[in-house]
Design an enzyme around this catalytic site. Structure first.
Site, PDB file in Angstrom:
ATOM      1  N   LYS A  22      14.750  83.844  12.663  1.00 13.70           N
ATOM      2  CA  LYS A  22      14.534  82.539  13.305  1.00 13.70           C
ATOM      3  C   LYS A  22      15.781  82.138  14.094  1.00 13.70           C
ATOM      4  O   LYS A  22      15.689  81.731  15.257  1.00 13.70           O
ATOM      5  CB  LYS A  22      14.260  81.484  12.243  1.00 13.70           C
ATOM      6  CG  LYS A  22      14.358  80.037  12.735  1.00 13.70           C
ATOM      7  CD  LYS A  22      14.007  79.024  11.667  1.00 13.70           C
ATOM      8  CE  LYS A  22      15.155  78.703  10.767  1.00 13.70           C
ATOM      9  NZ  LYS A  22      16.114  77.695  11.294  1.00 13.70           N
ATOM     10  N   ASN A  23      16.949  82.288  13.479  1.00 15.82           N
ATOM     11  CA  ASN A  23      18.177  81.785  14.095  1.00 15.82           C
ATOM     12  C   ASN A  23      18.743  82.693  15.170  1.00 15.82           C
ATOM     13  O   ASN A  23      19.731  82.342  15.813  1.00 15.82           O
ATOM     14  CB  ASN A  23      19.224  81.496  13.013  1.00 15.82           C
ATOM     15  CG  ASN A  23      18.815  80.307  12.166  1.00 15.82           C
ATOM     16  OD1 ASN A  23      17.860  79.590  12.515  1.00 15.82           O
ATOM     17  ND2 ASN A  23      19.488  80.096  11.063  1.00 15.82           N
ATOM     18  N   CYS A 116      20.375  65.457  10.012  1.00 13.50           N
ATOM     19  CA  CYS A 116      19.215  65.932   9.256  1.00 13.50           C
ATOM     20  C   CYS A 116      19.603  65.800   7.783  1.00 13.50           C
ATOM     21  O   CYS A 116      20.660  65.283   7.442  1.00 13.50           O
ATOM     22  CB  CYS A 116      18.888  67.379   9.618  1.00 13.50           C
ATOM     23  SG  CYS A 116      20.137  68.527   9.053  1.00 13.50           S
ATOM     24  N   ASP A 305      23.268  79.296   4.243  1.00 17.14           N
ATOM     25  CA  ASP A 305      21.793  79.299   4.222  1.00 17.14           C
ATOM     26  C   ASP A 305      21.232  80.026   3.011  1.00 17.14           C
ATOM     27  O   ASP A 305      20.024  80.009   2.793  1.00 17.14           O
ATOM     28  CB  ASP A 305      21.238  79.944   5.499  1.00 17.14           C
ATOM     29  CG  ASP A 305      21.478  79.066   6.701  1.00 17.14           C
ATOM     30  OD1 ASP A 305      21.270  79.554   7.831  1.00 17.14           O
ATOM     31  OD2 ASP A 305      21.894  77.913   6.520  1.00 17.14           O
TER      32      ASP A 305
HETATM   33  C1  EPZ Z   1      23.303  77.276  12.593  1.00 19.77           C
HETATM   34  O1  EPZ Z   1      23.361  75.856  12.678  1.00 19.77           O
HETATM   35  C2  EPZ Z   1      21.993  77.601  11.879  1.00 19.77           C
HETATM   36  N1  EPZ Z   1      20.869  77.104  12.690  1.00 19.77           N
HETATM   37  C3  EPZ Z   1      21.976  76.953  10.495  1.00 19.77           C
HETATM   38  O2  EPZ Z   1      20.777  77.377   9.846  1.00 19.77           O
HETATM   39  C4  EPZ Z   1      23.176  77.485   9.707  1.00 19.77           C
HETATM   40  O3  EPZ Z   1      23.210  76.833   8.455  1.00 19.77           O
HETATM   41  C5  EPZ Z   1      24.477  77.205  10.476  1.00 19.77           C
HETATM   42  O4  EPZ Z   1      24.390  77.796  11.800  1.00 19.77           O
HETATM   43  C6  EPZ Z   1      25.700  77.770   9.786  1.00 19.77           C
HETATM   44  O5  EPZ Z   1      25.534  79.155   9.615  1.00 19.77           O
HETATM   45  C7  EPZ Z   1      20.470  77.829  13.765  1.00 19.77           C
HETATM   46  O6  EPZ Z   1      21.024  78.866  14.082  1.00 19.77           O
HETATM   47  C8  EPZ Z   1      19.303  77.282  14.519  1.00 19.77           C
HETATM   48  P1  EPZ Z   1      27.291  75.210  13.076  1.00 19.77           P
HETATM   49  P2  EPZ Z   1      24.499  75.159  13.601  1.00 19.77           P
HETATM   50  O7  EPZ Z   1      27.416  74.674  14.454  1.00 19.77           O
HETATM   51  O8  EPZ Z   1      24.667  75.924  14.843  1.00 19.77           O
HETATM   52  C9  EPZ Z   1      29.836  71.335  12.139  1.00 19.77           C
HETATM   53  C10 EPZ Z   1      18.779  77.127   8.655  1.00 19.77           C
HETATM   54  O9  EPZ Z   1      18.580  76.809   7.490  1.00 19.77           O
HETATM   55  N2  EPZ Z   1      29.842  71.160  13.599  1.00 19.77           N
HETATM   56  O10 EPZ Z   1      27.947  76.505  12.727  1.00 19.77           O
HETATM   57  O11 EPZ Z   1      24.163  73.714  13.699  1.00 19.77           O
HETATM   58  C11 EPZ Z   1      28.462  71.079  11.554  1.00 19.77           C
HETATM   59  O12 EPZ Z   1      28.269  69.693  11.316  1.00 19.77           O
HETATM   60  C12 EPZ Z   1      19.803  76.379   9.492  1.00 19.77           C
HETATM   61  O13 EPZ Z   1      18.203  78.086   9.244  1.00 19.77           O
HETATM   62  C13 EPZ Z   1      30.621  70.165  14.155  1.00 19.77           C
HETATM   63  O14 EPZ Z   1      31.316  69.429  13.453  1.00 19.77           O
HETATM   64  O15 EPZ Z   1      25.766  75.350  12.657  1.00 19.77           O
HETATM   65  C14 EPZ Z   1      28.475  71.859  10.285  1.00 19.77           C
HETATM   66  O16 EPZ Z   1      29.117  71.109   9.276  1.00 19.77           O
HETATM   67  C15 EPZ Z   1      20.397  75.199   8.731  1.00 19.77           C
HETATM   68  N3  EPZ Z   1      30.604  69.985  15.502  1.00 19.77           N
HETATM   69  C16 EPZ Z   1      29.331  73.080  10.636  1.00 19.77           C
HETATM   70  O17 EPZ Z   1      30.091  72.710  11.794  1.00 19.77           O
HETATM   71  C17 EPZ Z   1      29.838  70.769  16.332  1.00 19.77           C
HETATM   72  O18 EPZ Z   1      29.867  70.574  17.560  1.00 19.77           O
HETATM   73  C18 EPZ Z   1      28.512  74.312  10.942  1.00 19.77           C
HETATM   74  O19 EPZ Z   1      27.751  74.041  12.077  1.00 19.77           O
HETATM   75  C19 EPZ Z   1      29.041  71.776  15.745  1.00 19.77           C
HETATM   76  C20 EPZ Z   1      29.058  71.958  14.377  1.00 19.77           C
END
Ligand code: EPZ
Length: 418
Positions: A22-23, A116, A305
């Site tokens: 999915k991701n 979320c 995840d």
């Molecule tokens: C991706 O989310 C995945 N989703 C998530 O999977 C996964 O948990 C996550 O990566 C970490 O591996 C998809 O790929 C669609 P991040 P993403 O940006 O891109 C903070 C699932 O269950 N952050 O690496 O949103 C954020 O708040 C989902 O399939 C900022 O602060 O993850 C978080 O605490 C859930 N500022 C951390 O970094 C930003 O601009 C990780 O976020 C971006 C992120």
């Protein structure tokens, strides 16, 4: 809304087919907006989130044709550069159209994804990176608006945190931007490497994907491509836990063990036996489960995840374990539901201490987010008695044909109307 009804206590045995990731699929679909030629994806999972993203890129002007697990996307022209609230609010990964729209059309107006269940999910790193490429960004009325008036220009972009989504947005924008872009402290997830392989097939010059430094040679135009989506390492990890927690024996057909090292190591430490197959992974859970201490980390560390799924297994271990969540600020929503099934878990800040119990008992529980929901399914498969899981729409976002795949290996599970 639907619910799942599970009669627990049956060891799972047989073969489960693992779907495409999915991701990986979600950013690949956004990448279709970068070219006026067709992008044809195979091994695409049939999931609610994929249908949502198809609706969104369709709104932007892409023609989307689905045939089984194939997806043909053709954005000959960009019809609309606004990603509206009513679509984005359903799926926060919609933010991944920001970079492609900006690079292709010079403008993008995307509803802020909002938080979320697992956290407030800011996008500051996405915006900081696009600004470094020359974008003008403003936030107004719940939307982020980005303009590339003078066009974008390659740049060095250091990421303060190895954000998956920010890395993906930047890679896509940089692929259609004059000059060389270097992303420092880039995310290293396999889904990043998969997107890089597709962008390279479309003509971008990309090196270093999978490491913390990715270099992108942008092009004036990108071509279409044909690309096969990698296997879903989180779906595979979830079924690996299902084998361990039910004392079963599963072949995960199509799994890619080289993308699952941290998950496999944790399961082996917990007492499961795994062996790599030419096209998959074999997992046997016929021994007692030992407690394992885990801290979630960006790839290649233990994936956030998989945290909820491992916690379900730890609830039935013969000792204590500590699980520390470092990626999201509120990803223990499954703890209270597992406790209703008899789990003994104490949360202190970012850490949960799990004291294994002899057995869990089935109960009516509530799904809150995608991976927490899977944790409850896993607990229900092992629990004594009946477990009813409400709000299973969360599960449908990330697990293709879940009850069918589980029934195929002996689970007593059925979907019913609320
Ligand atoms: C991706 O989310 C995945 N989703 C998530 O999977 C996964 O948990 C996550 O990566 C970490 O591996 C998809 O790929 C669609 P991040 P993403 O940006 O891109 C903070 C699932 O269950 N952050 O690496 O949103 C954020 O708040 C989902 O399939 C900022 O602060 O993850 C978080 O605490 C859930 N500022 C951390 O970094 C930003 O601009 C990780 O976020 C971006 C992120």
């Amino acid at each position: 809304m639907d619910k799942l009804v599970i009669q627990g206590g049956r060891p799972l045995k047989g073969e489960v087919g693992i779907s495409g990731a999915k991701n990986a699929t979600l950013p690949l679909m956004a990448a279709a907006l970068l070219t006026d030629e067709p992008l044809v994806l195979s091994n695409v999972p049939a999931l609610a989130d994929i249908r949502s993203m198809a609706g969104l890129v369709g709104h932007h002007g892409a023609r989307v044709d689905t045939t089984g697990h194939g997806l043909a996307l053709h954005a000959q022209n960009i019809a609309d550069t606004t990603a509206p609230y009513d679509i984005v609010r359903k799926m926060r990964a919609s933010i991944l159209v920001l970079g492609p729209l900006l690079a292709r059309a010079g403008h993008a107006r995307v509803s802020l994804p909002g938080g979320c269940a697992i956290g407030n999910r800011p996008i500051d790193l996405h915006l900081k990176g696009l600004k470094a490429l020359g974008a003008e960004i403003e936030l107004a009325e719940g939307y982020v608006e980005a303009r590339a008036n003078g066009g974008l220009e390659g740049a060095v972009v250091p990421l303060p945190f190895a954000s998956v989504g920010a890395t993906e947005n930047l890679m896509m924008a940089a692929s259609l931007t004059r000059g060389t872009t270097v992303i420092e402290n880039a995310a290293r997830e396999p889904e990043i490497s998969d997107l890089a392989a597709c962008l390279a097939a479309m003509g971008a010059g990309i090196s270093g994907a999978g490491t913390e430094r990715i270099e992108i040679e942008g092009r004036d135009t990108l071509s279409g491509a044909r690309h096969r989506v990698i296997a879903d390492r989180i779906e595979a990890g979830s079924y690996a836990v299902a084998a361990a927690i039910t004392g079963g024996d599963l072949i995960l057909a199509g799994a890619e063990p080289e993308t699952m090292r941290a998950t496999i190591a944790a399961l082996e430490e917990a007492g499961a036996e795994t062996s790599e197959l030419p096209a998959g992974l074999h997992v046997r859970g016929d021994s007692a489960t030992r407690g394992v201490d885990i801290t979630t980390q960006p790839y290649p560390g233990f994936p956030t995840d998989m945290q909820a799924q491992l916690m379900a297994l730890m609830a039935l271990s013969d000792s204590a374990s500590v699980i520390t969540e470092t990626i999201f600020e509120n990803r223990f929503m499954h703890v209270s539901e597992l406790a209703r099934m008899g789990a003994d878990i104490t949360v202190t800040g970012a850490s949960a201490t799990i004291r294994g119990v002899r057995a869990l008992t089935g109960a009516a529980v509530m799904a809150t987010d995608l991976r927490a929901s899977m944790s409850l399914v896993l607990a229900g498969l092992a629990a004594e008695g009946e477990t009813v899981i409400h709000r299973v729409y969360h599960l449908d976002r990330g697990y293709e044909r879940l009850e069918e795949k589980l029934r195929g290996v002996g689970a007593d599970i059925a979907r019913a109307k609320e």
